[in-house]
Design an enzyme around this catalytic site. Sequence first.
Site, PDB file in Angstrom:
ATOM      1  N   LYS A  56       0.837  -1.222   0.000  1.00 43.69           N
ATOM      2  CA  LYS A  56       0.000   0.000   0.000  1.00 43.69           C
ATOM      3  C   LYS A  56       0.862   1.259   0.000  1.00 43.69           C
ATOM      4  O   LYS A  56       0.614   2.185  -0.757  1.00 43.69           O
ATOM      5  CB  LYS A  56      -0.931   0.032   1.228  1.00 43.69           C
ATOM      6  CG  LYS A  56      -1.895  -1.136   1.303  1.00 43.69           C
ATOM      7  CD  LYS A  56      -2.792  -1.050   2.523  1.00 43.69           C
ATOM      8  CE  LYS A  56      -2.073  -1.120   3.845  1.00 43.69           C
ATOM      9  NZ  LYS A  56      -1.379  -2.390   4.127  1.00 43.69           N
ATOM     10  N   ARG A 135      -9.425   1.185   9.601  1.00 45.90           N
ATOM     11  CA  ARG A 135      -8.965  -0.195   9.734  1.00 45.90           C
ATOM     12  C   ARG A 135      -9.968  -1.063  10.477  1.00 45.90           C
ATOM     13  O   ARG A 135      -9.736  -2.253  10.654  1.00 45.90           O
ATOM     14  CB  ARG A 135      -7.672  -0.165  10.521  1.00 45.90           C
ATOM     15  CG  ARG A 135      -6.518  -0.793   9.806  1.00 45.90           C
ATOM     16  CD  ARG A 135      -5.349  -0.646  10.737  1.00 45.90           C
ATOM     17  NE  ARG A 135      -4.239  -1.402  10.337  1.00 45.90           N
ATOM     18  CZ  ARG A 135      -3.168  -0.874   9.736  1.00 45.90           C
ATOM     19  NH1 ARG A 135      -3.134   0.383   9.413  1.00 45.90           N
ATOM     20  NH2 ARG A 135      -2.150  -1.639   9.462  1.00 45.90           N
ATOM     21  N   ARG A 174      11.772  -5.717   3.865  1.00 46.24           N
ATOM     22  CA  ARG A 174      11.532  -4.265   3.868  1.00 46.24           C
ATOM     23  C   ARG A 174      12.547  -3.506   4.722  1.00 46.24           C
ATOM     24  O   ARG A 174      12.907  -3.925   5.811  1.00 46.24           O
ATOM     25  CB  ARG A 174      10.133  -3.965   4.397  1.00 46.24           C
ATOM     26  CG  ARG A 174       9.943  -2.446   4.627  1.00 46.24           C
ATOM     27  CD  ARG A 174       8.542  -2.043   4.845  1.00 46.24           C
ATOM     28  NE  ARG A 174       7.833  -2.862   5.806  1.00 46.24           N
ATOM     29  CZ  ARG A 174       6.521  -2.897   5.889  1.00 46.24           C
ATOM     30  NH1 ARG A 174       5.785  -2.172   5.074  1.00 46.24           N
ATOM     31  NH2 ARG A 174       5.925  -3.658   6.793  1.00 46.24           N
ATOM     32  N   ARG A 207      11.654  -2.286  10.547  1.00 46.59           N
ATOM     33  CA  ARG A 207      10.604  -1.958  11.514  1.00 46.59           C
ATOM     34  C   ARG A 207      10.496  -3.041  12.584  1.00 46.59           C
ATOM     35  O   ARG A 207      10.564  -4.228  12.274  1.00 46.59           O
ATOM     36  CB  ARG A 207       9.257  -1.805  10.781  1.00 46.59           C
ATOM     37  CG  ARG A 207       9.094  -0.444  10.173  1.00 46.59           C
ATOM     38  CD  ARG A 207       7.914  -0.338   9.243  1.00 46.59           C
ATOM     39  NE  ARG A 207       6.665  -0.953   9.678  1.00 46.59           N
ATOM     40  CZ  ARG A 207       5.527  -0.857   9.015  1.00 46.59           C
ATOM     41  NH1 ARG A 207       5.474  -0.140   7.885  1.00 46.59           N
ATOM     42  NH2 ARG A 207       4.433  -1.440   9.451  1.00 46.59           N
ATOM     43  N   ARG A 218      -0.397  -9.087  13.273  1.00 44.95           N
ATOM     44  CA  ARG A 218      -0.933  -8.092  12.322  1.00 44.95           C
ATOM     45  C   ARG A 218      -1.840  -8.754  11.286  1.00 44.95           C
ATOM     46  O   ARG A 218      -2.869  -8.207  10.900  1.00 44.95           O
ATOM     47  CB  ARG A 218       0.230  -7.369  11.621  1.00 44.95           C
ATOM     48  CG  ARG A 218       0.882  -6.336  12.520  1.00 44.95           C
ATOM     49  CD  ARG A 218       2.256  -5.952  12.023  1.00 44.95           C
ATOM     50  NE  ARG A 218       2.224  -5.255  10.754  1.00 44.95           N
ATOM     51  CZ  ARG A 218       3.295  -5.123   9.959  1.00 44.95           C
ATOM     52  NH1 ARG A 218       4.451  -5.634  10.305  1.00 44.95           N
ATOM     53  NH2 ARG A 218       3.200  -4.458   8.839  1.00 44.95           N
TER      54      ARG A 218
HETATM   55  P1  AP5 Z   1       4.881  -1.521   1.612  1.00 42.02           P
HETATM   56  O1  AP5 Z   1       4.559  -0.622   0.476  1.00 42.02           O
HETATM   57  O2  AP5 Z   1       5.674  -0.969   2.757  1.00 42.02           O
HETATM   58  O3  AP5 Z   1       3.567  -2.269   2.158  1.00 42.02           O
HETATM   59  P2  AP5 Z   1       2.346  -1.759   3.049  1.00 42.02           P
HETATM   60  O4  AP5 Z   1       1.124  -2.432   2.530  1.00 42.02           O
HETATM   61  O5  AP5 Z   1       2.353  -0.272   3.131  1.00 42.02           O
HETATM   62  O6  AP5 Z   1       2.759  -2.418   4.417  1.00 42.02           O
HETATM   63  P3  AP5 Z   1       2.679  -1.916   5.910  1.00 42.02           P
HETATM   64  O7  AP5 Z   1       3.302  -3.034   6.719  1.00 42.02           O
HETATM   65  O8  AP5 Z   1       3.267  -0.563   6.078  1.00 42.02           O
HETATM   66  O9  AP5 Z   1       1.180  -1.891   6.163  1.00 42.02           O
HETATM   67  P4  AP5 Z   1       0.521  -1.928   7.500  1.00 42.02           P
HETATM   68  O10 AP5 Z   1      -0.877  -1.718   7.098  1.00 42.02           O
HETATM   69  O11 AP5 Z   1       0.776  -3.125   8.332  1.00 42.02           O
HETATM   70  O12 AP5 Z   1       1.280  -0.790   8.339  1.00 42.02           O
HETATM   71  P5  AP5 Z   1       0.860   0.617   8.908  1.00 42.02           P
HETATM   72  O13 AP5 Z   1       2.046   1.444   8.871  1.00 42.02           O
HETATM   73  O14 AP5 Z   1      -0.403   1.101   8.298  1.00 42.02           O
HETATM   74  O15 AP5 Z   1       5.646  -2.773   0.977  1.00 42.02           O
HETATM   75  C1  AP5 Z   1       6.167  -3.818   1.784  1.00 42.02           C
HETATM   76  C2  AP5 Z   1       7.538  -4.260   1.206  1.00 42.02           C
HETATM   77  O16 AP5 Z   1       7.319  -4.830  -0.082  1.00 42.02           O
HETATM   78  C3  AP5 Z   1       8.534  -3.102   0.980  1.00 42.02           C
HETATM   79  O17 AP5 Z   1       9.813  -3.542   1.270  1.00 42.02           O
HETATM   80  C4  AP5 Z   1       8.405  -2.771  -0.527  1.00 42.02           C
HETATM   81  O18 AP5 Z   1       9.608  -2.233  -1.065  1.00 42.02           O
HETATM   82  C5  AP5 Z   1       8.056  -4.135  -1.099  1.00 42.02           C
HETATM   83  N1  AP5 Z   1       7.192  -4.050  -2.265  1.00 42.02           N
HETATM   84  C6  AP5 Z   1       6.124  -3.221  -2.452  1.00 42.02           C
HETATM   85  N2  AP5 Z   1       5.551  -3.429  -3.647  1.00 42.02           N
HETATM   86  C7  AP5 Z   1       6.267  -4.435  -4.228  1.00 42.02           C
HETATM   87  C8  AP5 Z   1       6.173  -5.120  -5.468  1.00 42.02           C
HETATM   88  N3  AP5 Z   1       5.204  -4.823  -6.349  1.00 42.02           N
HETATM   89  N4  AP5 Z   1       7.052  -6.107  -5.734  1.00 42.02           N
HETATM   90  C9  AP5 Z   1       8.036  -6.432  -4.835  1.00 42.02           C
HETATM   91  N5  AP5 Z   1       8.192  -5.802  -3.664  1.00 42.02           N
HETATM   92  C10 AP5 Z   1       7.318  -4.836  -3.350  1.00 42.02           C
HETATM   93  O19 AP5 Z   1       0.464   0.247  10.413  1.00 42.02           O
HETATM   94  C11 AP5 Z   1       1.439  -0.177  11.363  1.00 42.02           C
HETATM   95  C12 AP5 Z   1       0.772  -0.335  12.715  1.00 42.02           C
HETATM   96  O20 AP5 Z   1       0.256   0.925  13.189  1.00 42.02           O
HETATM   97  C13 AP5 Z   1      -0.437  -1.282  12.781  1.00 42.02           C
HETATM   98  O21 AP5 Z   1      -0.035  -2.621  12.940  1.00 42.02           O
HETATM   99  C14 AP5 Z   1      -1.173  -0.722  14.019  1.00 42.02           C
HETATM  100  O22 AP5 Z   1      -0.542  -1.128  15.202  1.00 42.02           O
HETATM  101  C15 AP5 Z   1      -0.971   0.766  13.895  1.00 42.02           C
HETATM  102  N6  AP5 Z   1      -2.060   1.426  13.138  1.00 42.02           N
HETATM  103  C16 AP5 Z   1      -1.898   2.212  12.028  1.00 42.02           C
HETATM  104  N7  AP5 Z   1      -3.083   2.682  11.603  1.00 42.02           N
HETATM  105  C17 AP5 Z   1      -4.017   2.181  12.456  1.00 42.02           C
HETATM  106  C18 AP5 Z   1      -5.430   2.292  12.522  1.00 42.02           C
HETATM  107  N8  AP5 Z   1      -6.125   3.009  11.621  1.00 42.02           N
HETATM  108  N9  AP5 Z   1      -6.076   1.624  13.513  1.00 42.02           N
HETATM  109  C19 AP5 Z   1      -5.405   0.902  14.424  1.00 42.02           C
HETATM  110  N10 AP5 Z   1      -4.056   0.761  14.409  1.00 42.02           N
HETATM  111  C20 AP5 Z   1      -3.372   1.388  13.446  1.00 42.02           C
END
Ligand code: AP5
Length: 262
Positions: A56, A135, A174, A207, A218
Amino acid sequence: MKNNRFFPTTDAVGLIPKHDRTAWLKGGEHRCAMPPRTPLHKAWRVILLGPPGVGKGTQAGLLCERLGCCHLSTGDVFRDAQCCSENEVSPAMRDALGHMRRGELVPDETVLDMVGERLRCLNCSGGFLLDGFPRTVAQAGALEKLLDGHDLKLTAVFNYELPVEKIVARISGRRTCAGCKAVYHLTAHPPKVADVCDHCGGKLFQREDDQPESVKVRMEAYQNSTRPLVEFYQQRGLLASIAAEGTPEEIYQRTRLAFLAR
Ligand code: AP5
């Protein structure tokens, strides 16, 4: 549904500097130094859905660069707070960071307070791309009320899908820049110099919540709490589901076609 929208095939919008996200990352009275790029009637208001690590954040980078909206990631706000000193962080935020480290969702109330402090970003005439929020169904309902209250309409919800083993490979490789938050992958998208960000020279780190125990939690939180949002937005005619296989550019093009075909 016909989409009377310009969705560029490439970065046809030109070489625009990366959006300043100060207002979002810092909240409160903080303002972005850079004005929004698009006029109000064309602003994109998008939500990205999908499991952790599906890509994402990577798609958010391409979409924001090309659609001109600002990347509003709730995870980035929490990670930014991790870098603050103890006395700069509120008790609610300290509690939120504990949940994040363990891979659990942060309680709805804390997330909604945090978004509520940043309402100006949802109201911004440049539009927004929400990544990681909403979420839960409760968060989606609250967002709907907030947007209705300001007479704002969502343009679309992009839902990315990928088999779990490919997600695990993406998460384990990542690396993130401590400075500008740019995201890399050890094999799929390595930096030019190991452990150093290509954009700002910042140090890359892994991370804490990318450790296997947190990833498992997660994934469960996604299945139990976030996956129901697919149906929530399908019922509202906003959902476009996209296979997240292939290169980021291929996925961007698939997103474009899925949106135009709705
Ligand atoms: P990346 O683009 O980083 O993936 P992502 O989907 O953004 O993954 P996240 O882990 O950041 O999502 P998340 O939803 O768990 O985390 P968030 O920060 O929102 O890509 C991943 C890897 O793959 C990278 O290395 C990239 O280079 C590679 N890649 C990408 N595309 C590719 C491709 N096409 N081919 C090959 N490689 C590729 O949340 C973190 C935490 O915050 C949560 O667990 C929770 O504790 C808290 N939180 C945040 N928002 C909320 C909310 N609204 N409610 C409750 N808790 C929340």
